[in-house]
Every structure is written in C-alpha cells, then in structure tokens.
Write an enzyme that holds these catalytic residues in place. Structure first.
Site, mmCIF file in Angstrom:
data_model
loop_
_atom_site.group_PDB
_atom_site.id
_atom_site.type_symbol
_atom_site.label_atom_id
_atom_site.label_comp_id
_atom_site.label_asym_id
_atom_site.label_seq_id
_atom_site.Cartn_x
_atom_site.Cartn_y
_atom_site.Cartn_z
ATOM 1 N N LYS A 191 0.849 -1.194 0.000
ATOM 2 C CA LYS A 191 0.000 0.000 0.000
ATOM 3 C C LYS A 191 0.881 1.239 0.000
ATOM 4 C CE LYS A 191 -2.195 2.853 3.000
ATOM 5 N NZ LYS A 191 -2.167 3.996 2.096
ATOM 6 N N GLU A 267 8.968 0.073 11.646
ATOM 7 C CA GLU A 267 10.013 1.099 11.687
ATOM 8 C C GLU A 267 9.291 2.425 11.785
ATOM 9 O OE1 GLU A 267 11.884 4.175 10.929
ATOM 10 O OE2 GLU A 267 12.018 3.494 8.857
ATOM 11 N N CYS A 302 12.734 10.041 8.938
ATOM 12 C CA CYS A 302 12.604 9.554 10.307
ATOM 13 C C CYS A 302 13.938 9.636 11.045
ATOM 14 C CB CYS A 302 12.074 8.131 10.322
ATOM 15 S SG CYS A 302 12.974 6.994 9.242
ATOM 16 N N GLU A 401 8.251 14.764 16.845
ATOM 17 C CA GLU A 401 8.795 14.644 15.496
ATOM 18 C C GLU A 401 7.993 15.546 14.561
ATOM 19 O OE1 GLU A 401 10.169 11.103 12.478
ATOM 20 O OE2 GLU A 401 8.206 10.916 13.430
#
Length: 498
Positions: A191, A267, A302, A401
């Site tokens: 996806k 992750e 990330c 973040e």
C-alpha cells in the site's frame, strides 16, 4: 567525458508530457477501483490526474491474488537462483526507466529531481540487485543428532506480505520491503502512502515486464484508515511490515492481535540527536553536516538530525555556521536541477508545522533563521530552513517529530550531560556523535539507545548493514541479510531412519 544528464534535461517540459498511472496494480495488470482521487502535486498545487482509489474490497481482491500466487503459482517454488535473476532483471528495468520514475516522485511528493534521480532511484536499483544476488546464498542447517536420526532446518517463505510504506522515500523504503520479501519467495501487497501513490504503481508494472508472475507484486493506493486497516486485519496476510508514525504502528499491532496474530515489523518515528563535542575533528564540517542532516529531503526523514546537542564551548560557532549554511537550502522548484530543498509534502503538513513552530516559540524558543512560509506565489507548501535555539527540554519542538526542516538546538555542559539530553526522548532510531577521541566515540555510542549511531558523519550506511530502531521507533530491521529473517519461517524436519 560524462554529461550532467539531470542538469541538462528540461524536466518541466517532460512533466507536461508525462502519463501518470490510472489504476491500482493487482494480479499483474492495472485495474479500476472502488473510487478515484485527484492527485495534487506540492510543486504548485496543480492536479496531476485521477488515480484509482482502493477500498477494503479492493484490498481483499489484492490479497486473494497474492494468496493464489503463493499457494498455487511458481514464485515460491522457483529455484532461488531463478528468483534472483528476475530481481536482477527488475533492477535493470527500473534503472532504464529512471527518468520517468524520478519525475513521478518529484511531482507526487516534491522531492528535488536531482535527489529523486541520483539518490532515490539509485537506492531502489541497488536494493533489487542486492537481494537478487543474495537470493540463493541463504542456506538451511543440519544439526547434530544421534545415530539413526537426521534433523533438517530449512527456511521457508512465510507467505503473503502486506507492506505499508510512507511518502518521504516512496521507492527506497518500498524497495527495502519488497526486495527481501520477493527474494525469500513471498508474494506482496504493497500500500502506497496517500501523498505518493504514483511511482510505485509504475514500478510494479516493470516487475511484470522483468518476469514476476502475476499476483506476486500488487500495489494499492488508498486511505490508510481503510486499506491499511483492511490489510492489517486480513486473515490471509501472514506478515505485515510498516514504516511510518508510531501512532499508526500501534494500530497495526492491534489489528494483528484482533485477527490472525500475523507477525508485524515496525520502523517508526524518530527525534534523532546529533551530538557535537568540542574536540570534533572539524567543527565546520560537523556544522555543515548537521545542516544537511535536517534540511535534506526537507527534513522529512525519520532519521533526520532534528535535535542538535552541542557543547556550550562551541555552540555559538556551530550554530552560526548552520544559520549561514541555511541559505544554501532555500526552497525551490523541485523540477529545477539546482534545487536542494523542495516543498513539504502538502498544505496540511505545512499548516501543522507552522502551528507547532508558533507554539514552540511562544514557550520560550528563539528562531535564529527561517520559520516562515516561502515561495507563496508558487501555489505550493514551501517552508524556509529553520533553526530554533533557547529551548527547554519539555518544549514540543524538542519532544515531537515535526517531519520538517526545523532544527532544535540544545546546549550541554559535558559528555555526561550530552548523553543524558540525547537519551531524553521516547524514540531510539538514530544518533550521531562528533569527537576526535576514539574512547569517547566508543563510550558515547555504546551509551546511546539507538538502532544506528554515526561517528563523525551522518546518514552513512550500506545495504549490508541493518536499519531499524528501538523504543518507540519500533523493532525489526530493514536491509542486510537480517531482513530475510522477517520473511521466512524456520521449519524443522526430523527424520528417523535407524
């Protein structure tokens, strides 16, 4: 003499003639889906075209194709060498279509064309080649037994893999999933992210051309809350691998618990510290790399070095250098080969980031450079490279973040203070330390709780080394031989012949 192909190409003209995929790729062909969605480019806010948009029923059909290909098709039963040869051919085709794929990436999520062409596509090609070469290099075991018995330990392909990938590196991270999964003999339903649904559809089509049997690699574009959930809860999905936010990672663990207890590999997010100590080998080089670590890919990584943890003795020198360097990262048109930093991925993200900046500064931060919208007349969501100092440890710019070109600066008094501040985060994806002392390098890197620690560099690596995090940055590993462990099951066969 070589020519700068990227620099001499008129990418805007090529974009005008580009044909974008129109369907979802299922069972070896493009198909219609439950609905369609207009795909908007962050370059200028214009519409690239209409793309088929999957729902849960489309996800079910894609899983059914993958299940059929795994249970009854040739892919899991091919000699691993043959699978490897097809992956090598796949890599060659992707390389041959590098211009087209780089342009799709640049348009769908705003990555500068040079980075898309020279870094993103290089990563996918190298990943497919690496696992193509590795496919027939993994072996089983024969363990010691008594006379009359034989024990065999074999690696079996795990089954149907659902891979859910983010938009910031749509092909790099997809490659890290499909490369080892296909090499192991699994079939895949991938996806795409809502913001980058085009490039991977075209890659899947190239996979069929390279020799992948129909149903081995299927690609869906759709909403995460619908299609992602459908894959997470599906009883015919054996493995789910996800790169993205910690919040969504929690959902996938719940989906697994509520369905067939499929293995889930995550992750997730990061708030990576970049520690610069006074004895760094070259403070200017450390500062320039710190700027690259947060401004590259518009900070949408990330592993971005979003927290600069710098010793107070050199803080002024380092921060001043980064502020000066930020001018080299002024945002520009992603189709201009000279652009180093493009837009953020969409307008919603830009408004969120600006709101977080306002809140963080109001709580005591000082914007040393940037912090404002850029290129307002372009129609796209561009943000200036930003550096914020004077932040308290609990400031949201330090804790959360942002996924943006925003650097939070934290001054420390000594090595122990640096380690304490660096570790004061729920994330544990990556970290870096700059020092000339080998003992300091070993001591600090061992004390940092992170999946990767760089010493006197940032974001370096190779396909041969694993990548992943600890704490709220998830678990499991992409890249290297270790990734194959996620897509295989160990089977013991005990034979009594005495």
């Amino acid at each position: 003499m070589t020519t700068d192909h990227v620099g001499t190409t008129d990418w805007a003209a090529r974009a005008a003639d580009l044909t974008t995929p129109g369907g979802i790729f299922v069972g070896g062909e493009f198909r219609a889906a439950a609905g369609t969605r207009a795909i908007v480019t962050p370059r200028d806010g214009s519409t690239l075209g209409e793309l088929a948009w999957a729902d849960a029923a489309d996800a079910d059909r894609a899983v059914a194709e993958a299940r059929r290909a795994f249970d009854h098709g040739p892919w899991p039963r091919l000699h691993p060498r043959e699978r490897g040869e097809i992956l090598q051919a796949f890599a060659a085709l992707v390389d041959r279509h590098r211009d087209e794929l780089a342009l799709l990436i640049s348009l769908e999520m705003g990555k500068p064309i040079r980075i898309a062409h020279e870094i993103e596509l290089r990563a996918l090609v190298r990943t497919l080649r690496y696992y193509g070469e590795l496919a027939d290099k993994e072996h089983g075991e024969i363990t010691p037994t008594t006379e009359g018995d034989l024990s065999l330990v074999t690696r079996e392909p795990a089954g149907v893999v659902a891979a859910v990938v983010p938009w910031n590196f749509p092909l790099t991270l997809a490659g890290w999933k499909i490369g080892p999964a296909l090499a192991a003999g699994c079939t895949v339903v991938l996806k795409t992210a809502e913001q980058s649904p085009l490039s991977m559809q075209r890659v899947a089509e190239l996979g069929i051309e390279a020799g992948l049997p129909a149903g081995v690699l299927n690609v869906l574009s759709g909403d995460g809350a619908v299609v992602g959930r459908a894959l997470g809860e599906h009883h015919d999905v054996d493995i789910l691998t996800f790169t993205g936010s910690t919040a969504v990672g929690r959902h996938f663990l719940r989906y697994s618990a509520d369905s067939n207890l499929k293995r889930v590999y995550l992750e997730l997010g990061g708030k990576s510290p970049n520690i610069i100590l006074p004895d760094a080998p070259d403070l200017d080089a450390a500062a320039d790399t710190a700027a690259w670590a947060i401004f590259f890919n518009t900070g949408e990584m990330c592993t971005a070095g979003s927290r600069l943890v710098v010793h107070r003795e050199v803080a002024d020198q380092v921060v001043t250098r980064i502020v000066e360097t930020s001018a080299q990262w002024a945002p520009g048109d992603p189709l201009d080969p000279a652009t180093r930093m493009g837009p953020v991925v969409d307008e919603r993200s830009l408004q969120r980031i600006l709101g977080q900046l306002d809140e963080g500064v109001a709580a005591g931060g000082e914007v040393r450079v940037g912090g404002r919208r850029a290129r307002s007349d372009s129609g796209g969501p561009y943000l200036e490279p930003t550096v914020v100092t004077g932040l308290a440890p609990d400031n949201l710019l330090v804790r959360e973040e942002l996924f943006a070109p925003v650097l939070s600066v934290l001054e420390v008094a000594d090595e122990d203070d640096a380690v304490r501040v660096a570790g004061d985060t729920p994330y544990g994806l990556a970290a870096a330390v700059w020092t000339s002392d080998l003992g300091t390098a070993h001591r600090v890197s061992r004390r940092l709780k992170a999946g990767t620690v760089w010493v006197n560099c940032y974001e370096e690596g190779d396909l041969s080394v694993p990548f992943g995090g600890v704490k709220l940055s998830g678990f499991g590993r992409d890249k290297s031989r270790h990734a194959l462990d996620e897509y295989t099951d160990l089977k013991t066969t005990w034979v009594h012949y005495g």
